[in-house]
Design an enzyme around this catalytic site. Structure first.
Site, PDB file in Angstrom:
ATOM      1  N   SER A 315      39.136  35.368  32.723  1.00 26.72           N
ATOM      2  CA  SER A 315      38.323  36.148  31.791  1.00 26.72           C
ATOM      3  C   SER A 315      38.179  35.454  30.434  1.00 26.72           C
ATOM      4  CB  SER A 315      38.928  37.548  31.649  1.00 26.72           C
ATOM      5  OG  SER A 315      38.047  38.425  31.001  1.00 26.72           O
ATOM      6  N   LYS A 340      37.109  34.860  36.831  1.00 26.32           N
ATOM      7  CA  LYS A 340      36.604  36.178  36.417  1.00 26.32           C
ATOM      8  C   LYS A 340      35.575  35.942  35.317  1.00 26.32           C
ATOM      9  CE  LYS A 340      37.909  40.735  34.638  1.00 26.32           C
ATOM     10  NZ  LYS A 340      37.114  40.742  33.394  1.00 26.32           N
TER      11      LYS A 340
END
Length: 421
Positions: A315, A340
């Site tokens: 992320s 991600k």
């Protein structure tokens, strides 16, 4: 049961009429259901999102909420509705422990027992990390102690992930500590029992140390999580390593950092990139794209830099690593990252729950996709054992870090850059 209809309407919430039940808690959950579905309808990131199929799923789920006999049943219907999207990151965090834990993590504090489990030979478990000022430290647990039982069960009865989940609550543990090699009673291991109850722990999102090279000092900075105060801590670490230790190069360790607040990642990038550099390319559900540029960059680090990554880098960590790699030519050392490449909007709802809905995908500045594929390192490094930190924030002792093979490779990479220059 009363039959007075109530009209609900909030921003992005479905406008729906349903019967006002005497079970007010269930009515609150139905409100949450309608708001959640409304946000998904208007903001969910999947470009090929099938609105017709979603409408059918929504109607079926709404009918199920009317049949629910409790708030828990209604929450389960909401969970199932969101799960049907096929996106594990769009989810509802229920009021109480789930929502509070998420908020505390972003604010730099958690409620936990304060230890991390690590694998040991022969399918055994040991303590890999004990946090300062935690219930685990107060109970006298040390890194390296072997865990034998948790709540009366042999640790081999479950996976390490299952035990980690169980240790989020009150627990009894049986452990053994092997004596030091130079101890007089080295043949006598120490068995002991502890009862642990979660307590407030301040999370140190940044750890740093000075590492020596043949020709100078490398500033090592590890970002554990992108909490709201992580950027300020990174700035402090850079200033300390530069002024106190005269660091002539830096290692940024993003291994096992699963992400956090995107704005925090951007703030850290401001210290490492220049004005006008690209941070990422964002693609919205409409198909529109936006290139995010660096603005008001302080560019505190002008020295050579290497970034460490692994399969736990995800992320916001991947955003930062990709930006540094593409916009500043910073080499990545380690393993392929998690992958991600989507961002979530966090929506507080009226019942105290938090809705996380994926609203956009992102690519690196060179338009390299991240989601479900990850970033590949320039130099591969797979440690023989899982990374375990045996030092704490503020410590100047870097002996354990120098034994890390990936840090050694990063040091060698920096050394080669100095030789070439």
């Amino acid at each position: 049961m009363q039959t007075r209809p109530v009209l609900m309407s909030e921003t992005y919430c479905l406008t729906s009429t349903f019967y006002y039940y005497t079970c007010r808690e269930r009515a609150k959950v139905i409100t949450t259901f309608c708001c959640s579905s409304g946000y998904v309808e208007t903001q969910f990131m999947e470009p090929e999102f099938d609105h017709q199929s979603w409408s059918r799923e929504l109607q079926n789920s709404l009918n199920e909420t009317y049949k629910a006999t409790s708030a828990e049943d209604a929450y389960q219907v909401t969970d199932a509705m969101l799960k049907s999207l096929g996106d594990p990151f769009t989810r509802l965090l229920r009021p109480g422990r789930q929502a509070t834990a998420f908020q505390n993590t972003t604010e730099g504090q958690v409620n936990a027992i304060g230890l991390q489990l690590a694998p040991a030979p022969d399918n055994r478990l040991q303590v890999g990390l004990v946090l300062q000022s935690s219930p685990a430290q107060a109970a006298g647990i040390h890194p390296g102690d072997e865990v034998l039982e948790i709540n009366g069960l042999n640790v081999q009865d479950k996976s390490r992930q299952d035990w980690a989940e169980e240790l989020k609550s009150e627990a009894d543990m049986r452990l053994v500590r092997q004596s030091q090699p130079d101890a007089l009673d080295s043949a006598q291991p120490e068995y002991y029992m502890v009862h642990l109850k979660p307590g407030p722990i301040e999370v140190h999102p940044v750890q740093y140390a000075a590492l020596t090279r043949p020709d100078g000092v490398t500033g090592y900075i590890r970002v554990v999580v992108f909490s709201q105060n992580a950027a300020a801590d990174v700035q402090h670490a850079i200033q300390e390593l530069t002024s106190h230790d005269s660091a002539s190069a830096f290692i940024l360790d993003l291994r096992d950092n699963s992400g956090g607040v995107v704005a925090s990642g951007y703030s850290i990038a401001q210290m490492l990139l220049k004005d006008g550099d690209d941070f990422c390319v964002v693609k919205f559900a409409t198909g529109e794209e936006e290139i995010v540029h660096m603005q008001e960059a302080s560019h505190l680090i002008t020295q050579p830099l290497v970034v460490l990554v692994n399969g736990g880098t995800a992320s916001t960590s991947e955003l930062l690593a990709g930006a540094l790699h593409d916009s500043a030519g910073v080499p990545l050392v380690g393993e392929k990252t998690f992958g991600k490449g989507i961002t979530q909007r966090v929506v507080p709802l009226s019942d105290g729950s938090l809705l996380l809905v994926s609203t956009a995908t992102y690519m690196t500045p060179h338009r390299v996709p991240v989601h479900k594929v990850g970033l590949r390192p320039d130099i591969a490094c797979v440690p023989e054992v899982t990374q375990a930190e045996y030092w704490v924030s503020g410590s100047r002792d870097a002996d354990d870090l120098t034994q890390d093979p990936c840090i050694q490779i990063a040091q060698d990479t920096l050394q080669q850059r100095f030789v070439k220059s």
